[in-house]
Motif scaffolding. Structure first.
Motif, PDB file in Angstrom:
ATOM      1  N   ILE A 177     -12.310  15.474  -5.831  1.00 17.30           N
ATOM      2  CA  ILE A 177     -13.770  15.599  -5.857  1.00 17.30           C
ATOM      3  C   ILE A 177     -14.182  16.445  -7.062  1.00 17.30           C
ATOM      4  CG2 ILE A 177     -15.842  16.343  -4.614  1.00 17.30           C
ATOM      5  CD1 ILE A 177     -14.310  15.940  -2.000  1.00 17.30           C
ATOM      6  N   PHE A 198     -23.310  13.887  -1.842  1.00 24.82           N
ATOM      7  CA  PHE A 198     -24.385  13.904  -0.838  1.00 24.82           C
ATOM      8  C   PHE A 198     -24.351  12.615  -0.023  1.00 24.82           C
ATOM      9  CE2 PHE A 198     -29.154  13.359   0.019  1.00 24.82           C
ATOM     10  CZ  PHE A 198     -29.084  14.053   1.196  1.00 24.82           C
ATOM     11  N   THR A 199     -24.917  11.524  -0.536  1.00 24.30           N
ATOM     12  CA  THR A 199     -24.724  10.209   0.090  1.00 24.30           C
ATOM     13  C   THR A 199     -23.975   9.346  -0.924  1.00 24.30           C
ATOM     14  OG1 THR A 199     -26.866   9.461  -0.713  1.00 24.30           O
ATOM     15  CG2 THR A 199     -26.807  10.337   1.530  1.00 24.30           C
ATOM     16  N   PRO A 200     -23.441   8.176  -0.499  1.00 23.59           N
ATOM     17  CA  PRO A 200     -22.610   7.390  -1.428  1.00 23.59           C
ATOM     18  C   PRO A 200     -23.366   7.033  -2.711  1.00 23.59           C
ATOM     19  CG  PRO A 200     -22.475   6.518   0.787  1.00 23.59           C
ATOM     20  CD  PRO A 200     -23.526   7.555   0.822  1.00 23.59           C
ATOM     21  N   VAL A 232     -29.145   5.328  -0.980  1.00 22.24           N
ATOM     22  CA  VAL A 232     -29.303   4.711   0.341  1.00 22.24           C
ATOM     23  C   VAL A 232     -30.383   5.481   1.096  1.00 22.24           C
ATOM     24  CG1 VAL A 232     -26.934   3.842   0.530  1.00 22.24           C
ATOM     25  CG2 VAL A 232     -27.444   6.151   1.331  1.00 22.24           C
ATOM     26  N   GLU A 233     -30.894   4.865   2.138  1.00 22.63           N
ATOM     27  CA  GLU A 233     -31.911   5.553   2.926  1.00 22.63           C
ATOM     28  C   GLU A 233     -31.322   6.820   3.526  1.00 22.63           C
ATOM     29  OE1 GLU A 233     -34.102   3.182   5.922  1.00 22.63           O
ATOM     30  OE2 GLU A 233     -34.050   5.063   7.056  1.00 22.63           O
ATOM     31  N   TYR A 270     -26.218   1.674  -5.126  1.00 21.38           N
ATOM     32  CA  TYR A 270     -25.061   1.423  -4.270  1.00 21.38           C
ATOM     33  C   TYR A 270     -25.171   0.025  -3.705  1.00 21.38           C
ATOM     34  CZ  TYR A 270     -21.838   1.418  -0.416  1.00 21.38           C
ATOM     35  OH  TYR A 270     -20.832   1.071   0.444  1.00 21.38           O
ATOM     36  N   PRO A 321     -18.972  -0.857  -6.269  1.00 19.84           N
ATOM     37  CA  PRO A 321     -20.203  -0.633  -5.506  1.00 19.84           C
ATOM     38  C   PRO A 321     -21.163   0.369  -6.157  1.00 19.84           C
ATOM     39  CG  PRO A 321     -18.234  -0.230  -4.181  1.00 19.84           C
ATOM     40  CD  PRO A 321     -17.788  -0.349  -5.593  1.00 19.84           C
ATOM     41  N   MET A 360     -18.406  10.966   3.984  1.00 18.61           N
ATOM     42  CA  MET A 360     -17.004  10.671   4.169  1.00 18.61           C
ATOM     43  C   MET A 360     -16.775  10.210   5.602  1.00 18.61           C
ATOM     44  SD  MET A 360     -15.061  13.139   1.766  1.00 18.61           S
ATOM     45  CE  MET A 360     -15.676  13.311   0.118  1.00 18.61           C
ATOM     46  N   VAL A 389     -14.696  -1.692   3.434  1.00 22.30           N
ATOM     47  CA  VAL A 389     -15.713  -1.305   2.460  1.00 22.30           C
ATOM     48  C   VAL A 389     -15.194  -0.061   1.741  1.00 22.30           C
ATOM     49  CG1 VAL A 389     -18.105  -0.567   2.117  1.00 22.30           C
ATOM     50  CG2 VAL A 389     -17.569  -2.204   3.917  1.00 22.30           C
ATOM     51  N   LEU A 390     -15.199  -0.066   0.426  1.00 25.35           N
ATOM     52  CA  LEU A 390     -14.630   1.035  -0.369  1.00 25.35           C
ATOM     53  C   LEU A 390     -13.200   1.339   0.082  1.00 25.35           C
ATOM     54  CD1 LEU A 390     -17.688   3.504  -0.504  1.00 25.35           C
ATOM     55  CD2 LEU A 390     -17.046   1.778  -2.185  1.00 25.35           C
ATOM     56  N   ASP A 445     -19.395   5.061   8.136  1.00 21.21           N
ATOM     57  CA  ASP A 445     -20.121   6.254   7.718  1.00 21.21           C
ATOM     58  C   ASP A 445     -21.565   6.038   8.125  1.00 21.21           C
ATOM     59  OD1 ASP A 445     -21.492   8.265   6.460  1.00 21.21           O
ATOM     60  OD2 ASP A 445     -21.053   7.596   4.418  1.00 21.21           O
ATOM     61  N   VAL A 468     -23.992   8.120   8.181  1.00 14.06           N
ATOM     62  CA  VAL A 468     -24.965   8.809   7.313  1.00 14.06           C
ATOM     63  C   VAL A 468     -25.391   7.870   6.181  1.00 14.06           C
ATOM     64  CG1 VAL A 468     -25.397  10.805   5.852  1.00 14.06           C
ATOM     65  CG2 VAL A 468     -23.970  11.035   7.872  1.00 14.06           C
ATOM     66  N   GLY A 469     -24.404   7.248   5.539  1.00  5.43           N
ATOM     67  CA  GLY A 469     -24.715   6.321   4.459  1.00  5.43           C
ATOM     68  C   GLY A 469     -24.963   4.900   4.958  1.00  5.43           C
ATOM     69  N   ILE A 471     -22.590   2.770   6.144  1.00  5.00           N
ATOM     70  CA  ILE A 471     -21.579   2.003   5.415  1.00  5.00           C
ATOM     71  C   ILE A 471     -20.354   1.743   6.284  1.00  5.00           C
ATOM     72  CG2 ILE A 471     -19.900   2.241   3.532  1.00  5.00           C
ATOM     73  CD1 ILE A 471     -22.170   3.809   2.096  1.00  5.00           C
ATOM     74  N   ARG A 516     -17.897  15.000   6.774  1.00  3.06           N
ATOM     75  CA  ARG A 516     -18.650  15.980   5.973  1.00  3.06           C
ATOM     76  C   ARG A 516     -19.246  15.356   4.719  1.00  3.06           C
ATOM     77  NH1 ARG A 516     -13.651  15.275   4.727  1.00  3.06           N
ATOM     78  NH2 ARG A 516     -12.866  15.656   2.629  1.00  3.06           N
ATOM     79  N   GLN A 517     -20.214  16.088   4.137  1.00  3.44           N
ATOM     80  CA  GLN A 517     -20.675  15.715   2.804  1.00  3.44           C
ATOM     81  C   GLN A 517     -19.581  16.096   1.818  1.00  3.44           C
ATOM     82  OE1 GLN A 517     -23.555  18.653   3.862  1.00  3.44           O
ATOM     83  NE2 GLN A 517     -23.541  19.451   1.776  1.00  3.44           N
ATOM     84  N   SER A 518     -19.566  15.486   0.624  1.00  2.00           N
ATOM     85  CA  SER A 518     -18.445  15.748  -0.283  1.00  2.00           C
ATOM     86  C   SER A 518     -18.636  17.002  -1.129  1.00  2.00           C
ATOM     87  CB  SER A 518     -18.214  14.540  -1.192  1.00  2.00           C
ATOM     88  OG  SER A 518     -19.380  14.260  -1.941  1.00  2.00           O
ATOM     89  N   ILE A 519     -19.883  17.476  -1.249  1.00  2.00           N
ATOM     90  CA  ILE A 519     -20.186  18.573  -2.176  1.00  2.00           C
ATOM     91  C   ILE A 519     -21.043  19.621  -1.471  1.00  2.00           C
ATOM     92  CG2 ILE A 519     -21.676  19.074  -4.189  1.00  2.00           C
ATOM     93  CD1 ILE A 519     -19.278  17.850  -5.252  1.00  2.00           C
TER      94      ILE A 519
END
Lengths: 248, 289
Positions: free
Chosen positions: A48, A134-136, A177-178, A194, A201, B1, B98-99, B105, B107-108, B110, B230-233
């Motif tokens: 990351i 944050f989001t993808p 994304v939303e 995305y 993607p 994630m 996907v990915l 996920d 949240v996203g 996905i 979790r969020q990545s950052i």
């Protein structure tokens, strides 16, 4: 400048530079991350990218903590010698203001500017994608003028539509994304950041540059249709170093 | 994630039905689930005890089971833990990757089933790969490998990366106090409350990656432990990280549970991980009745 290495739990290492956040630091981190992902998948996992750090996951059943650090130090030496991709420049069309940018007026009044001035300042700069998170596909962009910096909304919105372009303090970003969020929305892009079905993607990648181009409603609708029928080609310039051989 | 919050229970569920360890499974939380088998299948349920029944009769956990067409499978309530895992022999749940992943996920929005949690009338597609022939023998996890979940969790941690952002007394407070899980427990993280963990100068750092098990202490001095979703950052100080061997326990924490932390070293944590893997590889070699 050398990295410091610290444990992050028992399966990740945080490697960090005590430097200012800038483009050359970002490029050094990206080339390290790319090298690890392409060549070291047997012992290292997810990487990351942060503003001036990398969080690198390793497999403790394959490699000890100190062996992992030695390996990362070697990779830093190798990638430091590689020439680096300048990244791409991607133009993002934006319809500013109105229902698509409900906070444009508050950004203008906070900074004692007209809405036209906010639009021209926002669309004149060239922004660096530091990393996604944050989001993808959410790009953390650097390079916004402090003339249009505005604090977050006191009460975040519960749902923000994809493509919304926002400002929070001295940062600007695009919601892929939303999601909920507290950034002040100044406009919206019809372009998808995305797209789960696409081979890649994500439209943007760390190290890319972004510019915003103001479009009117008819052009916004036109691009939106092209995106929906998968006929839209984003305007992308490839900037390369002279001595470059890296992939783009 | 994304991914299973309790990766130990996920792996065991697959091993019990003869699937590759990382095959897609269902994760069921305290909300419960009721479903009907539309064909015969070999399944296994592991993780938290959420009152799993087949046709209204309690069914064993940590064991392979055969369900027949028309059987009603239900998770309803909670005896212990927070999340259960259901595997299906033949390669698991079959959804497009996907990915590079079959995980969801939410949240996203996905992956998995349209990027959302399951809803009424969903049909869960399962793979049709050849099923290992157990010759009618039920596979069961040996007792010593079955985790016991109570309402108190003891988690071992490695300090850092920002342990120097805290006062020495604050680290002692963190390591000697009992923290309670608040109502904010989900796949992203567990918000805890208890004695304040005081910073030296402030809670903000320059945004950096967040790892599974990271224990973040923001401005309000109350810890948040990050889970798999979790969020990545993030831009707040992290006092430590839960070791890999204890992450599956963390996923079974529910609101109101008590948590204590104990400091360990990276080397000790790796030794514990190797021991656990040895146990698992022995178990994989033999069939258990």
């Amino acid at each position: 400048m050398k990295f410091s290495y610290k444990p992050a739990g028992d399966s990740s290492i945080l490697m960090e530079l005590e430097v200012e956040i800038n483009e050359s630091t970002n490029r050094r981190l990206i080339s390290l991350a790319d090298f690890i992902e392409q060549n070291e998948q047997d012992v290292f996992g997810e990487v990351i990218i942060g503003y001036r750090s990398l969080l690198v996951q390793y497999n403790p059943l394959q490699i000890s903590y100190s062996q992992a650090i030695d390996k990362l130090k070697n990779i830093d030496v190798i990638t430091d010698k590689l020439s680096r991709d300048e990244g791409r420049e991607i133009e993002i069309p934006v319809l500013y203001g109105g229902e698509y940018g409900p906070d444009l007026i508050s950004v203008a009044s906070h900074n004692n500017l007209s809405t036209e001035e906010v639009i021209s300042i926002h669309s004149e700069s060239r922004y660096l994608v530091y990393f996604l998170g944050f989001t993808p596909g959410y790009p953390f962009l650097g390079g916004m003028s402090s003339k249009i910096a505005t604090p977050r909304l006191e009460k975040p919105r519960i749902s923000i539509p994809p493509g919304s372009v926002g400002i929070a303090n001295n940062q600007t970003g695009i919601y892929p994304v939303e999601s909920p969020g507290g950034w002040r929305l100044v406009g919206r892009t019809p372009v998808k950041l995305y797209n789960a079905e696409a081979e890649d993607p994500f439209l943007l990648h760390p190290g890319d540059h972004v510019t915003f181009k103001q479009v009117a409603l008819d052009e916004f609708e036109h691009i939106k249709e092209q995106v929906a029928s998968q006929n839209y080609t984003p305007n992308i310039k490839h900037n390369k170093n002279k001595n470059i051989e890296a992939t783009s | 994630m994304a991914g299973s919050a309790d990766q130990y229970s996920h792996r065991i569920a697959n091993i019990l039905v003869g699937n590759p360890e990382s095959s897609a499974v269902l994760e069921i939380t305290l909300m419960g689930l009721k479903m009907k088998a539309i064909k015969e299948a070999i399944i296994a349920v592991t993780g938290g005890d959420l009152n799993f029944t087949i046709n209204g009769v309690l069914a064993p956990l940590w064991s392979s089971l055969t369900v027949k067409e028309g059987d009603i499978l239900q998770f309803n309530g909670c005896k212990s833990g927070c999340r259960a895992y259901l595997s299906i022999a033949g390669g698991g749940v079959s959804v497009p990757k996907v990915l590079g992943s079959k995980s969801t996920d939410t949240v996203g929005g996905i992956g998995g089933m349209e990027g959302r949690v399951l809803k009424k009338d969903d049909i869960i597609p399962s793979n049709e790969q050849p099923i290992q022939d157990f010759k009618g023998i039920r596979r069961r996890l040996p007792d010593h490998l079955i985790p016991e979940y109570t309402n108190t969790f003891h988690l071992r941690v490695v300090l850092g990366p920002q342990e120097n952002a805290f006062k020495e007394e604050a680290i002692q407070t963190f390591l000697t106090s009992t923290y309670k899980a608040t109502k904010d427990v989900n796949r992203m993280g567990c918000r805890l409350e208890g004695p304040e963990i005081e910073h030296i100068a402030g809670a903000d750092i320059i945004s950096e990656g967040i790892f599974f098990g990271a224990i973040q202490v923001p401005k309000n001095r109350q810890p948040i432990v990050f889970l798999v979703g979790r969020q990545s950052i993030g831009g707040y100080t992290k006092i430590g990280g839960v070791i890999t061997t204890d992450l599956p326990k963390l996923a079974q924490v529910k609101p109101g549970d008590s948590i204590t932390f104990e400091q360990t070293t990276v080397e000790e944590a790796h030794e514990l991980l190797r021991e656990k893997e040895k146990d698992l590889s022995i178990m994989k070699t033999y069939s258990y009745r």
